[in-house]
Design a protein around this motif. Structure first.
Motif, PDB file in Angstrom:
ATOM      1  N   VAL A  30      55.546 -68.512  18.907  1.00  0.00           N
ATOM      2  CA  VAL A  30      55.205 -67.661  19.836  1.00  0.00           C
ATOM      3  C   VAL A  30      53.866 -67.157  19.673  1.00  0.00           C
ATOM      4  CG1 VAL A  30      55.700 -65.454  21.125  1.00  0.00           C
ATOM      5  CG2 VAL A  30      57.625 -66.881  20.928  1.00  0.00           C
ATOM      6  N   LEU A  31      53.689 -66.530  18.422  1.00  0.00           N
ATOM      7  CA  LEU A  31      52.439 -66.066  17.921  1.00  0.00           C
ATOM      8  C   LEU A  31      51.221 -67.237  18.008  1.00  0.00           C
ATOM      9  CD1 LEU A  31      53.011 -63.928  14.694  1.00  0.00           C
ATOM     10  CD2 LEU A  31      51.978 -63.207  17.040  1.00  0.00           C
ATOM     11  N   PHE A  34      50.392 -67.728  21.549  1.00  0.00           N
ATOM     12  CA  PHE A  34      49.617 -66.574  22.212  1.00  0.00           C
ATOM     13  C   PHE A  34      48.102 -66.505  21.432  1.00  0.00           C
ATOM     14  CE2 PHE A  34      48.631 -61.898  21.420  1.00  0.00           C
ATOM     15  CZ  PHE A  34      48.494 -61.549  22.372  1.00  0.00           C
ATOM     16  N   LYS A  35      48.081 -67.094  20.231  1.00  0.00           N
ATOM     17  CA  LYS A  35      46.698 -66.928  19.644  1.00  0.00           C
ATOM     18  C   LYS A  35      45.844 -68.080  20.315  1.00  0.00           C
ATOM     19  CE  LYS A  35      46.786 -63.683  16.612  1.00  0.00           C
ATOM     20  NZ  LYS A  35      46.138 -62.623  16.423  1.00  0.00           N
ATOM     21  N   PHE A  37      46.288 -69.256  23.135  1.00  0.00           N
ATOM     22  CA  PHE A  37      45.875 -68.772  24.724  1.00  0.00           C
ATOM     23  C   PHE A  37      44.749 -67.699  24.526  1.00  0.00           C
ATOM     24  CE2 PHE A  37      46.352 -65.495  27.954  1.00  0.00           C
ATOM     25  CZ  PHE A  37      46.234 -66.265  29.472  1.00  0.00           C
ATOM     26  N   LYS A  38      44.765 -66.878  23.716  1.00  0.00           N
ATOM     27  CA  LYS A  38      43.478 -66.062  23.659  1.00  0.00           C
ATOM     28  C   LYS A  38      42.358 -66.677  23.279  1.00  0.00           C
ATOM     29  CE  LYS A  38      44.547 -62.250  21.020  1.00  0.00           C
ATOM     30  NZ  LYS A  38      45.129 -61.215  20.365  1.00  0.00           N
ATOM     31  N   GLY A 110      46.141 -69.351  15.112  1.00  0.00           N
ATOM     32  CA  GLY A 110      47.299 -70.047  16.051  1.00  0.00           C
ATOM     33  C   GLY A 110      47.536 -71.708  15.132  1.00  0.00           C
ATOM     34  N   THR A 150      47.385 -53.545  24.256  1.00  0.00           N
ATOM     35  CA  THR A 150      46.791 -54.147  23.179  1.00  0.00           C
ATOM     36  C   THR A 150      47.078 -53.686  21.790  1.00  0.00           C
ATOM     37  OG1 THR A 150      45.039 -54.779  24.654  1.00  0.00           O
ATOM     38  CG2 THR A 150      44.722 -55.154  22.552  1.00  0.00           C
ATOM     39  N   ILE A 153      50.851 -54.262  21.078  1.00  0.00           N
ATOM     40  CA  ILE A 153      51.182 -55.811  20.774  1.00  0.00           C
ATOM     41  C   ILE A 153      50.851 -56.157  19.257  1.00  0.00           C
ATOM     42  CG2 ILE A 153      50.275 -58.160  21.437  1.00  0.00           C
ATOM     43  CD1 ILE A 153      50.445 -57.248  24.176  1.00  0.00           C
ATOM     44  N   ILE A 157      52.772 -57.449  16.021  1.00  0.00           N
ATOM     45  CA  ILE A 157      52.481 -58.587  15.424  1.00  0.00           C
ATOM     46  C   ILE A 157      52.152 -58.385  13.858  1.00  0.00           C
ATOM     47  CG2 ILE A 157      50.416 -60.296  14.983  1.00  0.00           C
ATOM     48  CD1 ILE A 157      50.004 -60.161  18.064  1.00  0.00           C
TER      49      ILE A 157
END
Length: 174
Positions: A30-31, A34-35, A37-38, A110, A150, A153, A157
């Motif tokens: 998931v991380l 997410f990374k 995507f960012k 990521g 932010t 989150i 993390i």
């Protein structure tokens, strides 16, 4: 022929090891997504910054506001235009470069997390924790839900990765 030729339990153990290698830690997966995507968002933002170079930003945004039928006297549009007028070529280059660098950091984090590399866990912990003081400062200076989310989150993390690294470290030393 001997009874213990090694095909029985060893074969089962090999299949279990293959299965373990294919399954990902869900939290790290998931991380990683997410990374990534960012990283993609920042990459697109960086491209956007460089597209603003050598252009009349104020005129472009006035045209966009007209096309979207936004009231030209809208206070949010006015605030946005005031901030955009502060951007010169040097600031745009700097913002674009920093955005690309940050995008690259997220891409590396990521990818390392996807492959469950220990260095990526440490890198993500350090990078995430290093921005928390700035996020707290920004939240106190001008509170918003986005800034609060932010911060929360990033704290989650960091805690997840610290707990994971410490738990795995204890297992290795035992």
């Amino acid at each position: 022929m001997r009874a213990g030729n090694g095909l029985g339990l060893g074969h089962i153990k090999l299949k279990q090891n293959e299965k373990d290698k294919r399954s990902h830690n869900r939290g790290l997966l998931v991380l990683a997504v997410f990374k990534w995507f960012k990283s993609l968002v920042l990459l697109l933002l960086g491209v956007g910054f460089f597209k603003l170079m050598h252009r009349d930003i104020e005129a472009d945004f006035h045209n966009l506001a007209n096309q979207l039928r936004i009231d030209p006297d809208n206070r949010y549009l006015g605030a946005l235009l005031a901030k955009l007028n502060l951007l010169d070529e040097k600031k745009i280059k700097t913002l674009g470069g920093l955005t690309f660098a940050y995008s690259a950091l997220f891409l590396v984090e990521g990818t390392g997390l996807f492959f469950e590399k220990r260095w990526a866990e440490y890198l993500t912990i350090i990078a995430t924790l290093s921005f928390i003081p700035l996020e707290i400062y920004e939240l106190l200076k001008a509170p918003s839900i986005l800034k609060c989310a932010t911060l929360v989150i990033n704290v989650v993390i960091a805690i997840f990765l610290i707990v994971k690294v410490r738990a795995e470290g204890k297992l290795k030393w035992e």
